[in-house]
Design an enzyme around this catalytic site. Structure first.
Site, PDB file in Angstrom:
ATOM      1  N   GLU A   1      15.219   3.899  28.109  1.00 20.78           N
ATOM      2  CA  GLU A   1      15.691   4.286  26.769  1.00 20.78           C
ATOM      3  C   GLU A   1      17.210   4.322  26.702  1.00 20.78           C
ATOM      4  OE1 GLU A   1      13.615   4.324  24.422  1.00 20.78           O
ATOM      5  OE2 GLU A   1      11.861   4.211  25.724  1.00 20.78           O
TER       6      GLU A   1
ATOM      7  N   PRO B   1       0.826  -1.218   0.000  1.00 22.07           N
ATOM      8  CA  PRO B   1       0.000   0.000   0.000  1.00 22.07           C
ATOM      9  C   PRO B   1       0.857   1.264   0.000  1.00 22.07           C
ATOM     10  CG  PRO B   1      -0.770  -1.568   1.650  1.00 22.07           C
ATOM     11  CD  PRO B   1       0.529  -2.093   1.141  1.00 22.07           C
ATOM     12  N   GLY B   2       0.429   2.250  -0.763  1.00 20.07           N
ATOM     13  CA  GLY B   2       1.101   3.534  -0.751  1.00 20.07           C
ATOM     14  C   GLY B   2       2.272   3.678  -1.690  1.00 20.07           C
ATOM     15  N   THR B   3       2.525   2.678  -2.537  1.00 18.20           N
ATOM     16  CA  THR B   3       3.694   2.753  -3.417  1.00 18.20           C
ATOM     17  C   THR B   3       3.390   3.435  -4.742  1.00 18.20           C
ATOM     18  OG1 THR B   3       3.179   0.493  -4.147  1.00 18.20           O
ATOM     19  CG2 THR B   3       4.844   0.755  -2.429  1.00 18.20           C
ATOM     20  N   GLY B   4       2.139   3.746  -5.016  1.00 14.42           N
ATOM     21  CA  GLY B   4       1.823   4.531  -6.209  1.00 14.42           C
ATOM     22  C   GLY B   4       1.189   3.759  -7.337  1.00 14.42           C
TER      23      GLY B   4
ATOM     24  N   ASP C   1       8.655  -4.921  24.058  1.00 16.93           N
ATOM     25  CA  ASP C   1      10.014  -5.386  23.749  1.00 16.93           C
ATOM     26  C   ASP C   1      10.071  -6.912  23.800  1.00 16.93           C
ATOM     27  OD1 ASP C   1      10.913  -2.790  23.519  1.00 16.93           O
ATOM     28  OD2 ASP C   1      11.438  -2.640  25.625  1.00 16.93           O
TER      29      ASP C   1
ATOM     30  N   HIS D   1      18.396   0.786  25.932  1.00 18.89           N
ATOM     31  CA  HIS D   1      18.316   0.492  24.496  1.00 18.89           C
ATOM     32  C   HIS D   1      19.468   1.156  23.737  1.00 18.89           C
ATOM     33  CE1 HIS D   1      14.535  -1.569  24.570  1.00 18.89           C
ATOM     34  NE2 HIS D   1      13.825  -0.519  24.968  1.00 18.89           N
TER      35      HIS D   1
END
Length: 640
Positions: free
Chosen positions: A418, A197-200, A493, A421
């Protein structure tokens, strides 16, 4: 046409006859000779008389005393009026009617004409004279596109050069067939555009309509689906009949999987409405009768659920893949969307393309739009690089929720999560570079660590995937080692790490214990269009072994992450303190913090909370339940 005119003529004459029949007076009138009329007048038998020009109508009594109507035409008799008065007859005299004949006819026929007009209106409505008439279900909903209406050309399509080349050949074939047929080539009957989806895909079809100098019909796959049986097949027939009249032409069917799914699956069996529509489409595309000059272009993001008979050569001769754009393609797409946006000098499409791996054309269009909206929010005349950076963070990580009140303890927990990570990612060789880390709540996450690859990745090796699991474990370890606590913020996670490890074992053959085999193959249901079960082709003993190997893989990478954090505990504290102070750090700032250097920012006004208050001021405490913490604490590292 002649039959329709004759039919309407017969219907009109019939209705006129009926009107005359029912509009004529019900009482009978006796036509009387003038001499008889004079005799009855003299005998006193005439009761009433109405004189109108040379005609007299009225009532008289017969010998039995019964009143009857009469009608008599009189000669030029000037004494008639006096004679009637002498016999005490009630006389009315009417002047000559001066109303034109055609107007009198119109007045007398107006009710019937109005009735006919209303009847014709409703019949036209039922037959489809209006939109969606009751009798128009079988008509095609395909729209013939005008060349000048919202015209899109190949200059507006970027990032899919190979797909453009494939469809360009189709357009050239329609323009000059002899160029290809002289060597025995045949015009392709169908082109299927396939891609995420969304690739044109639809944009590429609109560009075909803008470039082709032939009629272009557009319709959606869902337009064939209706509540009445046989309507879908009828619409397919009508669509191709219209196309044959306009050949050579192109028909574009968007989302063809709505009517072209695999047959024989689902409750309806082999005779449901959707399958009849598909069967008619198969016959029209390549059946007993040929449709020369009619090319069908279709688009779908689910080619796996389409019926094999629809995909064979002779129907869809070409399957054009429209993939997500690479680095060069993203740069070209950004330039297309930036043409209508006033840009500052610090905006570089190449840099933006490098920082948006995995973005589709629709994502990039949204990125440019969000940047323009951000610039307008601050009343700028041009869109600056900071606007694009802010838009990229919003698209990738979600909208900032600075109004969310978070206590200092919650903020500290998120900062160490964070930081865990980030630090693990910094010390693993194959991990993607950390682009940005933030403890500002975004979307459903309390904090975000975003990684961006240095180049487009099309596959991943085992070491890279192991490092990803270790990075996911770093968040919980940062909380556990420093604060001595476990929170629900790491639930996502663990979920993603476990699924990644299971895929490595069961799908990708990356475990030494089980080897290069696939366990628990995915089972697709074409009617539903997605996998709903897994085949039970593994024994209970093998399933227990898979669980053990997955657990071992997760534990190994958990310990790897723990070793890194224990060894570099000083850097963990530095990153966490910087996050508490500045809330957001980019890649270069993380390197400076890890090296023990100070950060100098213009907005450095001391530590603040997410609500904007200085840290030394009291903030309202907010107790988050397990459910809320799970929903808001899910991490969103971006790995493409």
């Amino acid at each position: 046409m002649g039959k329709n005119v004759l039919l309407w003529l017969v219907i009109g004459l019939t209705m006129m006859s009926l009107f005359n029949m029912f509009s004529s007076p019900m009482a009978k009138s006796e036509k009387m000779a003038y001499s008889t009329f004079v005799e009855k007048v003299e005998q006193g038998m005439v009761e009433t008389a109405t004189i109108k020009d040379r005609e007299v109508v009225g009532q008289f009594r017969d010998t039995s005393g019964e009143l009857k109507n009469f009608d008599v035409t009189v000669p030029n008799d000037p004494n008639l009026y006096q004679r009637l008065l002498d016999q005490h007859v009630m006389v009315n005299v009417k002047a000559k009617d001066e109303v034109p004949f055609f107007l009198s006819v119109l007045i007398s026929w107006f009710p019937m004409l109005l009735l006919i007009a209303v009847w014709v209106f409703f019949m036209r409505q039922m037959q489809g004279g209006g939109k969606g008439g009751a009798m128009s279900f079988g008509k095609s909903r395909a729209k013939l596109l005008n060349e000048n209406t919202n015209r899109v050309t190949f200059e507006d399509v970027a990032g899919c050069d190979e797909a453009k080349q494939e469809v360009t050949e189709v357009i050239e074939f329609l323009r000059d067939p002899s160029r290809f047929t002289r060597l025995g080539g045949k015009i392709p009957k169908g082109v299927l555009l396939v891609g995420p989806p969304g690739t044109g895909k639809t944009l590429l079809a609109r560009a075909i309509a803008g470039e082709a100098e032939v009629p272009f019909f557009s319709i959606s796959g869902s337009d064939f689906v209706e509540m009445f049986v046989g309507v879908g097949a009828s619409r397919v027939r009508d669509m191709f009949e219209q196309a044959k009249k306009s050949a050579p032409c192109i028909i574009f069917v968007d989302e063809i999987d709505a009517m072209g799914r695999h047959r024989g699956a689902g409750i309806g069996g082999g005779n449901d409405e959707r399958e009849q529509t598909l069967n008619q489409m198969l016959v029209e595309m390549d059946g007993f009768e040929s449709n020369e000059g009619v090319i069908l272009v279709a688009a779908t993001n689910r080619p796996d659920v389409l019926d094999p008979a629809l995909l064979r050569p002779g129907r869809f001769d070409r399957q054009v893949v429209v993939p997500r754009p690479d680095l060069l393609g993203r740069e070209q797409i950004l330039k297309v969307h930036m043409r209508k946006v006033p840009l500052a000098s610090d905006v570089d499409a190449k840099v933006l393309a490098r920082g948006t791996p995995g973005f589709s054309g629709a994502d990039l269009a949204n990125l440019v739009n969000e940047a323009a909206l951000n610039a307008a929010r601050y009343d700028r005349d041009k869109v600056m690089g900071d606007d694009f950076e802010s838009a990229k963070d919003k698209v990738m990580m979600g909208t900032e929720r600075r109004s969310m009140i978070i206590s200092d303890d919650q903020k500290k927990t998120t900062a160490y999560h964070e930081a865990g990570h980030t630090l693990v990612a910094k010390h693993l060789k194959t991990a993607d570079p950390v682009h940005k880390v933030s403890i500002i709540p975004r979307g459903q996450a309390l904090g975000v660590t975003m990684q961006l690859p240095e180049e487009d990745r099309f596959n991943h090796d085992r070491e890279y995937l192991r490092d990803q699991i270790a990075i996911m474990m770093g968040g919980r370890l940062g909380e556990e080692l420093v604060l001595g606590q476990m929170t629900t913020g790491a639930s996502n996670d663990f979920e993603r790490a476990t699924q990644l490890a299971r895929n490595m074992v069961t799908q990708w053959g990356m475990s030494d214990e089980l080897g290069p085999m696939v366990y628990g193959e995915r089972e697709h249901e074409p009617f539903l269009g997605r996998e709903i079960t897994r085949q039970t082709n593994i024994s209970e003993e093998t399933a227990r072994k898979i669980d053990a190997v997955v657990r071992k893989m997760v534990d190994e990478n958990y310990n790897r992450a723990k070793d890194i954090l224990v060894e570099h505990m000083d850097q963990l504290h530095l990153i966490a303190k910087a996050l508490i102070r500045y809330e957001t750090l980019d890649g270069k700032e993380i390197d400076r913090v890890m090296a023990g250097k100070e950060l100098h920012r213009n907005e450095d006004v001391g530590p603040t909370t997410s609500s904007g208050k200085p840290a030394d001021e009291p903030t309202d405490k907010l107790d988050i339940s397990d459910t809320d913490a799970k929903a808001s604490g899910d991490e969103a590292e971006q790995t493409h």
